[in-house]
Design a protein around this motif. Structure first.
Motif, mmCIF file in Angstrom:
data_model
loop_
_atom_site.group_PDB
_atom_site.id
_atom_site.type_symbol
_atom_site.label_atom_id
_atom_site.label_comp_id
_atom_site.label_asym_id
_atom_site.label_seq_id
_atom_site.Cartn_x
_atom_site.Cartn_y
_atom_site.Cartn_z
ATOM 1 N N LEU A 34 0.863 -1.178 0.000
ATOM 2 C CA LEU A 34 0.000 0.000 0.000
ATOM 3 C C LEU A 34 0.901 1.229 0.000
ATOM 4 C CD1 LEU A 34 -2.661 -1.087 2.669
ATOM 5 C CD2 LEU A 34 -2.770 -1.342 0.188
ATOM 6 N N GLN A 35 0.829 2.014 -1.071
ATOM 7 C CA GLN A 35 1.683 3.171 -1.230
ATOM 8 C C GLN A 35 1.021 4.406 -0.626
ATOM 9 O OE1 GLN A 35 4.884 3.224 -2.722
ATOM 10 N NE2 GLN A 35 4.886 5.236 -1.730
ATOM 11 N N MET A 36 1.774 5.101 0.226
ATOM 12 C CA MET A 36 1.279 6.309 0.865
ATOM 13 C C MET A 36 1.978 7.535 0.270
ATOM 14 S SD MET A 36 -0.857 5.161 3.111
ATOM 15 C CE MET A 36 -1.274 3.585 3.843
ATOM 16 N N THR A 37 1.458 8.695 0.633
ATOM 17 C CA THR A 37 2.064 9.945 0.180
ATOM 18 C C THR A 37 3.164 10.420 1.103
ATOM 19 O OG1 THR A 37 0.318 11.173 1.325
ATOM 20 C CG2 THR A 37 -0.043 10.649 -1.012
ATOM 21 N N SER A 38 3.203 9.926 2.314
ATOM 22 C CA SER A 38 4.242 10.288 3.274
ATOM 23 C C SER A 38 4.537 9.076 4.152
ATOM 24 C CB SER A 38 3.793 11.480 4.129
ATOM 25 O OG SER A 38 2.629 11.154 4.858
ATOM 26 N N PRO A 39 5.649 9.104 4.877
ATOM 27 C CA PRO A 39 6.011 7.928 5.680
ATOM 28 C C PRO A 39 4.928 7.555 6.691
ATOM 29 C CG PRO A 39 7.868 9.405 5.501
ATOM 30 C CD PRO A 39 6.700 10.135 4.914
ATOM 31 N N VAL A 40 4.805 6.249 6.920
ATOM 32 C CA VAL A 40 3.797 5.704 7.835
ATOM 33 C C VAL A 40 4.413 5.546 9.219
ATOM 34 C CG1 VAL A 40 2.199 3.804 8.257
ATOM 35 C CG2 VAL A 40 2.719 4.485 5.910
ATOM 36 N N ASN A 41 3.653 5.939 10.238
ATOM 37 C CA ASN A 41 4.119 5.802 11.626
ATOM 38 C C ASN A 41 3.364 4.749 12.411
ATOM 39 O OD1 ASN A 41 6.104 7.713 11.371
ATOM 40 N ND2 ASN A 41 4.835 9.400 12.099
ATOM 41 N N GLN A 42 2.126 4.436 11.999
ATOM 42 C CA GLN A 42 1.337 3.481 12.773
ATOM 43 C C GLN A 42 0.297 2.833 11.879
ATOM 44 O OE1 GLN A 42 -0.425 5.147 16.278
ATOM 45 N NE2 GLN A 42 -1.367 3.247 16.932
ATOM 46 N N VAL A 43 -0.005 1.558 12.154
ATOM 47 C CA VAL A 43 -1.018 0.795 11.415
ATOM 48 C C VAL A 43 -1.921 0.116 12.423
ATOM 49 C CG1 VAL A 43 -1.437 -1.088 9.803
ATOM 50 C CG2 VAL A 43 0.509 0.409 9.453
ATOM 51 N N THR A 44 -3.215 0.108 12.154
ATOM 52 C CA THR A 44 -4.162 -0.606 13.009
ATOM 53 C C THR A 44 -5.238 -1.228 12.146
ATOM 54 O OG1 THR A 44 -5.648 -0.406 14.901
ATOM 55 C CG2 THR A 44 -5.587 1.449 13.379
ATOM 56 N N PHE A 45 -5.771 -2.359 12.592
ATOM 57 C CA PHE A 45 -6.828 -3.062 11.870
ATOM 58 C C PHE A 45 -8.161 -2.814 12.558
ATOM 59 C CE2 PHE A 45 -3.101 -5.352 10.438
ATOM 60 C CZ PHE A 45 -3.388 -5.637 9.111
ATOM 61 N N LEU A 46 -9.222 -2.907 11.780
ATOM 62 C CA LEU A 46 -10.564 -2.729 12.317
ATOM 63 C C LEU A 46 -10.891 -3.879 13.258
ATOM 64 C CD1 LEU A 46 -13.261 -1.220 12.366
ATOM 65 C CD2 LEU A 46 -13.928 -2.470 10.312
ATOM 66 N N CYS A 47 -11.425 -3.553 14.432
ATOM 67 C CA CYS A 47 -11.712 -4.564 15.460
ATOM 68 C C CYS A 47 -13.121 -5.134 15.337
ATOM 69 C CB CYS A 47 -11.532 -3.954 16.855
ATOM 70 S SG CYS A 47 -9.855 -3.385 17.189
ATOM 71 N N GLN A 48 -13.844 -4.809 14.305
ATOM 72 C CA GLN A 48 -15.227 -5.250 14.151
ATOM 73 C C GLN A 48 -15.268 -6.625 13.504
ATOM 74 O OE1 GLN A 48 -17.524 -2.117 12.512
ATOM 75 N NE2 GLN A 48 -19.459 -3.218 12.545
ATOM 76 N N THR A 49 -16.096 -7.502 14.029
ATOM 77 C CA THR A 49 -16.179 -8.869 13.537
ATOM 78 C C THR A 49 -16.567 -8.896 12.064
ATOM 79 O OG1 THR A 49 -16.917 -9.517 15.737
ATOM 80 C CG2 THR A 49 -17.201 -11.125 13.988
ATOM 81 N N GLN A 50 -16.002 -9.831 11.329
ATOM 82 C CA GLN A 50 -16.228 -10.039 9.901
ATOM 83 C C GLN A 50 -15.628 -8.932 9.030
ATOM 84 O OE1 GLN A 50 -17.767 -12.799 8.620
ATOM 85 N NE2 GLN A 50 -18.052 -13.618 10.695
ATOM 86 N N ARG A 51 -15.006 -7.924 9.641
ATOM 87 C CA ARG A 51 -14.436 -6.823 8.864
ATOM 88 C C ARG A 51 -13.005 -6.529 9.316
ATOM 89 N NH1 ARG A 51 -18.856 -2.073 8.502
ATOM 90 N NH2 ARG A 51 -17.518 -1.542 6.730
#
Length: 1314
Positions: A419-436
Motif C-alpha cells: 500500500l503506497q502512501m504519500t508520506s512515511p507511515v508511523n502506525q497501522v491498526t486493523f478494524l476490530c469489528q467482527t467479519q471486517r
C-alpha cells in the motif's frame, strides 16, 4: 515483521536557559538530563520538569560573556558523580553534581574540536585544533598524542602475495572491463561539511574510529585505532563520504553516509575500512543532508538525523529524524519524525538512552525536552473466524507491506501486496469489528489517517500472464485529517479502530503524568474534506503505554507506565476509564510495565496478559512464566515461544491461571501435544484463526510455518464433532496424524454416521487408507490424550475388537450403498480384520471373474486380485486360495504370482486325482491345518486309520481324534491307549487310568491307579477284574504304604482295616497320624485294649511333650524377634531425626522415615539385585525372600523380623484343632496334669501373639509406603520416599506389612480343665 510503536512521549516545557543547546548527556543513575550552552551547564529532571542544578560557564571565563564560546563535548561520569565538559577554547572541565562546582582539569592551547569517552569510561579522546588526537585516562593523565592524518595504512594492511595480474583476475558481474577502468579521483567534501573530526567507539571499547577531512584530497577518510593509540586500518578512498560516523555497539559495522550521483545512502564499513552494505535514503540527491547517525544501545535501531539542504519559501529548513531497522538483509524505515520548518522546534541535540535501549532523547532549539519510548509490536488483524485473512502489516517508509498468511506465506521483505502512501507511515491498526477485520487504517507522518478496505468491485481472477490472483490489494477508501491535535511529531499514538465510524487514540496531556484518551469520529470540514474530530475525551491519571482490544468481548484495556490496568468503557455516550477488577472485586495490576499485552478469557474470566522486556509473562498480577520470548492469543489458545527454544500451545478454557502457570513450567511428556521444539530465537508472527498454522520468524528474518499439534488436534476434534469428516481426514493425512483418531475420538458418533463418513470421503483410496491404518490401540488415550476433563468414550460392544467393529460397519454400509463401486474397499475390510477373512475375499474375487458386473466403471476380477496381492503376501494368498479347495481360484492366484508353473501344476494335478476327502486331507496337511486334515482323513475309511494314528501321535490331536472316532470300536480303543501312553509321559497317570478303564483296559487302568495312589479307583478296578482275596489284600497293603508316605493316615488305616483285614496295622497308622479318636474306635471295635497301654498312651505322652516344647520354643523366638524389632525401629527413628536436622526443623516429610529403610544401604542393595526382574516369578519370589535376612544390621532387617513373627503366629494358630483333639484324649485317659500344662502353654502363646499384633504391625504402616512429593519436599525426602517405596513394590512385602489373621472363632479349650 515487527513495527516500532510509540509507547509514550514525555515533553517538558521550554526551559529558561540562556543561549542555545549545544551538547547534552543523560545521567545513568537518575535519568536526568545534563544540558550545556555557550553560557551555562544545567541538570534538568524531565519527570518533574524542574532544573536541579545550574552552573555558569562565563563566570570563570570558560566561555565568553558575549556568547562567542561553544561546548564541543559533554559526558556523564557516573563513577566520579560528575560531568566532563570540553570547550572549543581548549578547556576540559569537571562539573560536580553534589556541589555544582566547576573544575578545570586541563587545557589545550590550540583548542578542542571534539571529545569522546570510551564505553567503559576508562579512556577519553580529544581532537585538537592542530588536527591531533590526545588520549588520556579517566584521571586525565596523558597517554599519547598523534596526528589524525597519517600516511601509513595501519597494522591491518592488506598483504599482496603477487598471484596473477589484475587483467587476469576475476571481477564478478563488472566483467573484464573493470581491469581497464581508471580509478576515479575522490571529490572533496561538500561545502556544508563542518570539517570537524568525528570520533566513535566500538561497543567493547577496544577500538575507536575517526572520520576527518584529508588535507590533500579534501575528502573524508576513516581511520581505526586501538585503545593503545596504534593505527589499525585506513578506509579505502570513498567518493562522497560525509561527516556522520557511528560504530554499531555490537561491533560489526561502522555507519556513515555517502552521496552518489543518483542517490543518497547510508553505508556500512567493516573495521578494515572496506564497505559492507548500504541502504538508500528516501530523498533525492541534493534534497537533504545527514547531520548525525545514532545506533541505539542494543544495535537494533539506527536513527538518522536529517535536514533539508535548501530552505523553503518561508526561508525555513525542514528537519527529520528517521528510525531504521533491518530484517532479512532489508532496511525498513519504521518511524519518521517530521519537526516542520520552525527553526525553534528543530532538534538541537539527539541521543539514545543508555539504560532504556528504545528511548530516544531530543532537545529542540527552544530548550524543549522530548523523550520518545518505543516498543516492538506485530500489527496483525484481530479476527477470530475464517473470514480473517491473518493479515500482518509491516511499515517500510511510505509503504505498508501486507501479507495475508491465510492465502500463503511470503517471506519478507516481499509481501502479498503493498500500500503506497504519500508520506512515511508511523502506525497501522486493523478494524476490530467482527467479519471486517481485514480493513486497516494507517497514520502517516503528516498527521493524516488513511483507511483501506477490500475492493468490492469485480476484478479479473487472473493476471495478464495467466497467474491466478490469490491476495487482492486493499483499496484506499478515505483519508482523514485529524483536527485539534498538537503540531508535534507523533501527536497521536496507540490508535485503535473500534468500529467503522469510531477511532480511539492517545495524545500527550498538558498535565505531567497524565494522558488524554481521544474518541475520534468522522466528519466533514467546511471545504468538504474528510476529518476526524474529537467526539469525546477522557483524562487518564497516569501515562498510558498500551491499549488493546478483545475481539471476543469488545473490552478495551489500558496499561499505565507503572503497570496499573484500567478498563475503557467506550460503547456508551460518555466513555469512562475504571479500574480493572477481578471476579472478587479486587483491583488488578501488573507488577512491572509490560511492552506487549493481549486480552484473553481464562476459565470464563477475562484477563490481561503482559510480557515484559525481561521475558516475564504475567496474567494480571500473577507471573506465569519467566522465559517467554513472544506470545499470541488466538481463539481459545495461548501460544508462547520460550528462550529454551520451544513453542507451547495451551487451551485457556480448560485451565485456571494456576494450572496455566504449572503447564508452562512443566517439561512436557512424551505425547504432550502442547509442546514442540522450534528453531533458536523463533518469535510468533501470527496464528491463522480457525486453522492449524502458526507463523514464526527467525532471528535473521526468514519465516517458518508450523502446524502446532495442539491446534491441529483441536481443529480435528472440532471437525469430527461437527461431522466434517472430509476436512478432518485431509488435515490428518497431510499432517501425519494417525487416522484411528477419527473413530477413537467418539466411537458411538462414528458408528452412527458411517454412511456420512463414506459419502464425504467419496474416494476409494481414502477409505482404503483409513482401513489399512486401523489398529487396536486407542489413540485418544495413548497418542493424543486430551488435557481437559472430557473422558474418552468407550466403544460399544467391549467384547468385540475395535478393528473388527470398524471393518464390519464400513463393509456393511458400502455393500448397501454400492458394492461394485466400493469393491476394493470391501476387500480391504475383509483383509484388515484381526483374523483376515482371506477366503471370503477370494470368493468375492472369484465371483467377479465368473459373473463380471456390467456396471460402467466396475472393478474387474483382475484388478481386484491385483489389489489383494498388494495387501497380502502372494504366498499367503496362494495358500488361502488352496484352502478353499477351489482349483480355479488357486490357478487364478498362481497366475498372478511369481511361482513357476512347473512347481505348482504337478502338485495341483496330483491333488485333482485324489478322492475328495483324501484330497482335502492332503491340502490341509500341506497348509498345516492338522485338525481339519484329521477331520477329512476320518472320513476316508479304515484303510487310512494307521495314517490317522500317525497324524494324531505327531500333532497330539488325541481329544479331537476321540471325538471323531467316538464309540467302542477298535479304533477308539487304540486311540484311547495311545492317549493314555501320552498322559503317562506327561505325569498325568490318574487321567490315563480313567481312559484305559473307560475303553476296557482294566488291567492297565489298575496299574495306573496304583502308581498314582488313586486307591478308590484302584480297588474298584481290582474288584472288576476280579482279583483273588489274597492279591486284593496285597494290593491294599501296597496302597496303604504309599498313603502313609504321603501322611494320609486315615485313608491308609481304612485300606488296612477293610481290605487287608489287619486291624492292628490300621490302629498303628492312626496312632502315628495322631488321629486319636478314630484309633480308639478301632481299638474298642476289635477289643484290642492291650494296644492302649502298649502304644496309645506312650504316643499321647510323647505328643504332649513334643507340642509343649515346640510352643515354648516358638514363644522364646517370638519374644526375641519382637525385642529386636523395637531396637531396629528406634535406630531408624534416630536416623530419621538426623536427616531432618540436615533438611531443616520444619520439614513436612518427617513421617516419611518412620518405616523407611536406610537410604544408602537400600539403594546399594537394589542396584546389586537389578537383574532379578528378568527372572521367572517363582525365582523372583525366592530372591525376594533372600532379601529378608535376620542378620543384625541388614538393610531389610525390620521386614525380615516382621516376616518371621508373622510365620510364628500363623504356625501356632494352625495348631488349634490338633491341640483340641489331643486335650480330649488326654483327659479321657486321666492325664490331667499334662493336659492342663499343654492348655496353659498354648493359651499363653496365643494371648502373647494377639497382644503383640498392634505393636508389631503399627497403624498407617502401609500408607507411609507411597512416595511423597510436592512443592514443600526436599531432595533428600523425595529420594528417601522413592527408595522406601522400592522394596515395598513386591506382593510379598505388602503381605508382610499386613498383620496375620488369627482364627479366634475356633473353639479349642476344654472347660473341664482347670
Amino acid at each position: 515483521m515487527r513495527n516500532l510503536t510509540l509507547l509514550k512521549s514525555l515533553q517538558s516545557s521550554e526551559l529558561q536557559v540562556l543561549g542555545s543547546p549545544q551538547c547534552f548527556s543523560v545521567r545513568a543513575d537518575t535519568s536526568s538530563l545534563i544540558l550545556a550552552s555557550q553560557f551555562s551547564i544545567v541538570e534538568f529532571d524531565p519527570q518533574t520538569a524542574q532544573i536541579v542544578n545550574e552552573a555558569s560557564l562565563t563566570a570563570d571565563g570558560f566561555c565568553g560573556e558575549d556568547g562567542s564560546g561553544s561546548v564541543v563535548g559533554l559526558q556523564d561520569l557516573a563513577e566520579l558523580e560528575s560531568a566532563c565538559l570540553a570547550t572549543a577554547r581548549g578547556d576540559v572541565i569537571l562539573y560536580n553534581f553534589n556541589n555544582s562546582q566547576l573544575e578545570c582539569v586541563g587545557s589545550v592551547d590550540s583548542g578542542l574540536t571534539s571529545m569522546s569517552w570510551s564505553p567503559d569510561e576508562e579512556l577519553v579522546i580529544f581532537t585538537t585544533g592542530q588536527e591531533t588526537i590526545i588520549m588520556m585516562t579517566k584521571g586525565f593523565e596523558p597517554i599519547t598524542e598523534f596526528g589524525i592524518h597519517q600516511d601509513d595504512f595501519g597494522e591491518g594492511k592488506f598483504i599482496t602475495v603477487g598471484w596473477g595480474k589484475k587483467e587476469t583476475q576475476f571481477h564478478g558481474s563488472e566483467g573484464k572491463q573493470a581491469a581497464q577502468r581508471k580509478i576515479q579521483e575522490v571529490q572533496p567534501s561538500p561545502a556544508w561539511d563542518d570539517r570537524i573530526p568525528r570520533v566513535t567507539w566500538r561497543g567493547d571499547g577496544q577500538l575507536f574510529a575517526v572520520s576527518a577531512v584529508c588535507p590533500l584530497s579534501g575528502a573524508r577518510k576513516v581511520r581505526v585505532w586501538n585503545r593503545e593509540g596504534v593505527l589499525q586500518t585506513t578506509s579505502e578512498p570513498i567518493n562522497g563520504l560525509e561527516q556522520p560516523l557511528c560504530w554499531k555497539p555490537s561491533g560489526s559495522l561502522i555507519a556513515s553516509t555517502q552521496r552518489h550521483p543518483n542517490k543518497h545512502s547510508v553505508v556500512f564499513m567493516e573495521k578494515n575500512g572496506l564497505l559492507h552494505g548500504d541502504f538508500t535514503l528516501p530523498f533525492s540527491q541534493d534534497q537533504a543532508k545527514v547531520k548525525e547517525l545514532l545506533w541505539n544501545n542494543d544495535s537494533t535501531v539506527l536513527a538518522v538525523w536529517l535536514e533539508d539542504m535548501t530552505a523553503g519559501e518561508d526561508g525555513q529548513i525542514n528537519t527529520y529524524i528517521q528510525l531504521w531497522a533491518v530484517g532479512n538483509y532489508h532496511w525498513y524505515l519504521k518511524q519518521s519524525l517530521d519537526f516542520g520548518r520552525d527553526s525553534q522546534k528543530a532538534p538541537a541535540c539527539v541521543c539514545w538512552d543508555l539504560t532504556q535501549p528504545l528511548r530516544l532523547q531530543v532537545i529542540t532549539c527552544d530548550w524543549t525536552s522530548i523523550a520518545y519510548d518505543w516498543g516492538w509490536t506485530t500489527e496483525r488483524s484481530p479476527g477470530v473466524d475464517a473470514s480473517d485473512k491473518a493479515n500482518v502489516a509491516v511499515i517500510d517508509g511510505d509503504k505498508i507491506l501486507v501479507t495475508t498468511f491465510r492465502q500463503g506465506v511470503v517471506p519478507p521483505p516481499m509481501c502479498s501486496f503493498e500500500l503506497q502512501m504519500t508520506s512515511p507511515v508511523n502506525q497501522v491498526t486493523f478494524l476490530c469489528q467482527t467479519q471486517r477485520t481485514n480493513q486497516l487504517a494507517a497514520v502517516t507522518a503528516d498527521g493524516r489517517i488513511s483507511v483501506y478496505s477490500p475492493d468490492s468491485a469485480e476484478q479479473a481472477e487472473k493476471t495478464r500472464d495467466g497467474f491466478r490472483i490469490v491476495s487482492r490489494p486493499l483499496a484506499l477508501q478515505k483519508t482523514f485529517r485529524v483536527a485539534g491535535l498538537q503540531q508535534n511529531p507523533l501527536a497521536l499514538r496507540q490508535l485503535l479502530w473500534l468500529k467503522e465510524e469510531l477511532f480511539s487514540g492517545l495524545s500527550s496531556s498538558l498535565v505531567p503524568g497524565t494522558s488524554t484518551l481521544l474518541m475520534l469520529s468522522p466528519s466533514k470540514d467546511t471545504d468538504g474534506t474528510d476529518m476526524l474530530t474529537v467526539s469525546s475525551q477522557v483524562e487518564v491519571a497516569g501515562v498510558v503505554v498500551s491499549m488493546v482490544h478483545c475481539s471476543q468481548s469488545g473490552t478495551v484495556a489500558l496499561q499505565l507506565e507503572d503497570g496499573q490496568i484500567r478498563k475503557l468503557l467506550w460503547d456508551c455516550p460518555e466513555p469512562t476509564v475504571v479500574n480493572w477488577l477481578d471476579s472478587s472485586g479486587y483491583s488488578i495490576s501488573f507488577p512491572v510495565s509490560c511492552h506487549q499485552t493481549a486480552l484473553c478469557i481464562i476459565s470464563g474470566e477475562e484477563c490481561l496478559l503482559g510480557l515484559t522486556d525481561r521475558s516475564h509473562l504475567y496474567a494480571g498480577d500473577t507471573e506465569i512464566a519467566s522465559n517467554v520470548s513472544s506470545f499470541a492469543v488466538c481463539n481459545d489458545f495461548l501460544l508462547v515461544t520460550t528462550h529454551s527454544h520451544t513453542c507451547r500451545c495451551l487451551q485457556l478454557s480448560t485451565l485456571s491461571v494456576k494450572a496455566l502457570k504449572a503447564a508452562l513450567a512443566s517439561d512436557g511428556g512424551q505425547n504432550d501435544e502442547t509442546l514442540r521444539r522450534v528453531e533458536r530465537g523463533s518469535r510468533i508472527v501470527t496464528v491463522v484463526p480457525q486453522d492449524t498454522r502458526v507463523i514464526l520468524q527467525m532471528p535473521r528474518g526468514n519465516l517458518e510455518t508450523v502446524h502446532h499439534r495442539a491446534l491441529v488436534l483441536a481443529q480435528i476434534r472440532n471437525w469430527l464433532e461437527s461431522l466434517c469428516f472430509r476436512e478432518a481426514f485431509e488435515c490428518m493425512k497431510k499432517l501425519r496424524i494417525n487416522l484411528n483418531l477419527i473413530y477413537d475420538h467418539s466411537p458411538k458418533v462414528f458408528l452412527e454416521n458411517v454412511e456420512t463418513f463414506i459419502t464425504q470421503l467419496n474416494s476409494i483410496n481414502h477409505i482404503n487408507l483409513f482401513l489399512t491404518e486401523l489398529k487396536e490401540e486407542n489413540t485418544s488415550c495413548s497418542m493424543y490424550p486430551r488435557h481437559d476433563s472430557t473422558l474418552p468414550q468407550h466403544p460399544p460392544g467391549s467384547g468385540q475388537k475395535k478393528v473388527d467393529v470398524v471393518c464390519d460397519a464400513l463393509r456393511n454400509v458400502m455393500e448397501s450403498m454400492d458394492s461394485n463401486k466400493f469393491c476394493l474397499s470391501i476387500l480391504t475390510a475383509h483383509v484388515k480384520k484381526t483374523v483376515p477373512e482371506l477366503e471370503i475375499a477370494l470368493h468375492k474375487v472369484h465371483k467377479l471373474r465368473v459373473n463380471p458386473p456390467e456396471v460402467p466403471g466396475a472393478v474387474s476380477a483382475e484388478e481386484a486380485l491385483k489389489y489383494l496381492l498388494f495387501l497380502v503376501n502372494v504366498n499367503d494368498l496362494y495358500e488361502h486360495s488352496l484352502g478353499t479347495y477351489d482349483f480355479d481360484l488357486v490357478l487364478m492366484v498362481a497366475e498372478k504370482s511369481q511361482k513357476d508353473p512347473k512347481e505348482y501344476l504337478p502338485f495341483l494335478n496330483m491333488l485333482k486325482s485324489l478322492e475328495t476327502n483324501y484330497q482335502h486331507y492332503t491340502i490341509d496337511k500341506h497348509l498345516k491345518r492338522y485338525r481339519k486334515a484329521l477331520h477329512h482323513l476320518s472320513k476316508c475309511g479304515d484303510e487310512h486309520f494307521p495314517e490317522a494314528m500317525q497324524l494324531v501321535r505327531e500333532q497330539r490331536l488325541y481329544s479331537e481324534a476321540l471325538r471323531l472316532y467316538g464309540g467302542k470300536g477298535t479304533h477308539y480303543k487304540a486311540l484311547s491307549c495311545a492317549y493314555a501312553e501320552h498322559l503317562i509321559e506327561q505325569q498325568q497317570v490318574e487321567q490315563a487310568g480313567l481312559l484305559l478303564w473307560r475303553c476296557g483296559e482294566t488291567a492297565g487302568a489298575l496299574n495306573a491307579f496304583t502308581s498314582s495312589s488313586s486307591w478308590r479307583n484302584a480297588i474298584c478296578a481290582a474288584q472288576q477284574i476280579p482279583l483273588p482275596p489274597d492279591k486284593l489284600a496285597l494290593l491294599a497293603r501296597d496302597l496303604a504304604e504309599k498313603l502313609i508316605e504321603q501322611r494320609r493316615y486315615s485313608e491308609a488305616a481304612l485300606l488296612l482295616d477293610q481290605y487287608a483285614k489287619d486291624c492292628e496295622e490300621a490302629i498303628m497308622a492312626l496312632i502315628t497320624g495322631a488321629v486319636w479318636e478314630e484309633a480308639l474306635r478301632l481299638i474298642y471295635m476289635y477289643n484290642r485294649q492291650d494296644i492302649t497301654e502298649t502304644n496309645l498312651k506312650p504316643a499321647l505322652l510323647e505328643a504332649v511333650s513334643t507340642q509343649t516344647s515346640f510352643l515354648e520354643t516358638q514363644m522364646v523366638t517370638f519374644r526375641r524377634h519382637k525385642t529386636r524389632l523395637a531396637v531396629v525401629r528406634e535406630q531408624k527413628e534416630k536416623a530419621r531425626l538426623d536427616m531432618l536436622d540436615e533438611d531443616g526443623p520444619d520439614c513436612p516429610d518427617a513421617e516419611l522415615y518412620s518405616e523407611a529403610s536406610s537410604v544408602m544401604t537400600a539403594s546399594k542393595y537394589s542396584q546389586s539385585n537389578s537383574r532379578i526382574s528378568s527372572r521367572s516369578s517363582k525365582n523372583r519370589r525366592k530372591a525376594e525372600r533372600k532379601k529378608l535376612s535376620l542378620k543384625e544390621g541388614s538393610p531389610l532387617e525390620d521386614r525380615a523380623l516382621m516376616y518371621a513373627l508373622g510365620e510364628i503366629i500363623t504356625t501356632v494358630d494352625k495348631l488349634r484343632e490338633e491341640v483340641h483333639s489331643l486335650l480330649k484324649t488326654l483327659m479321657l485317659f486321666q492325664f490331667d496334669g499334662q493336659a492342663e500344662k499343654l492348655q496353659l502353654t498354648f493359651e499363653e502363646a496365643l494371648q502373647m501373639m494377639v497382644a503383640a499384633l498392634p505393636e508389631v504391625w503399627q497403624e498407617g504402616l502401609q500408607r507411609n509406603q507411597a512416595p511423597v512429593t510436592g512443592p514443600n519436599s526436599t531432595a533428600n525426602s523425595i529420594m528417601a520416599s522413592f527408595q522406601q517405596q522400592q522394596p515395598a513394590a513386591s506382593q510379598q512385602d505388602s503381605e508382610i506389612l499386613t498383620p496375620p489373621k488369627m482364627r479366634n472363632g475356633v473353639k479349642w479349650k476344654l472347660a473341664i480343665i482347670r
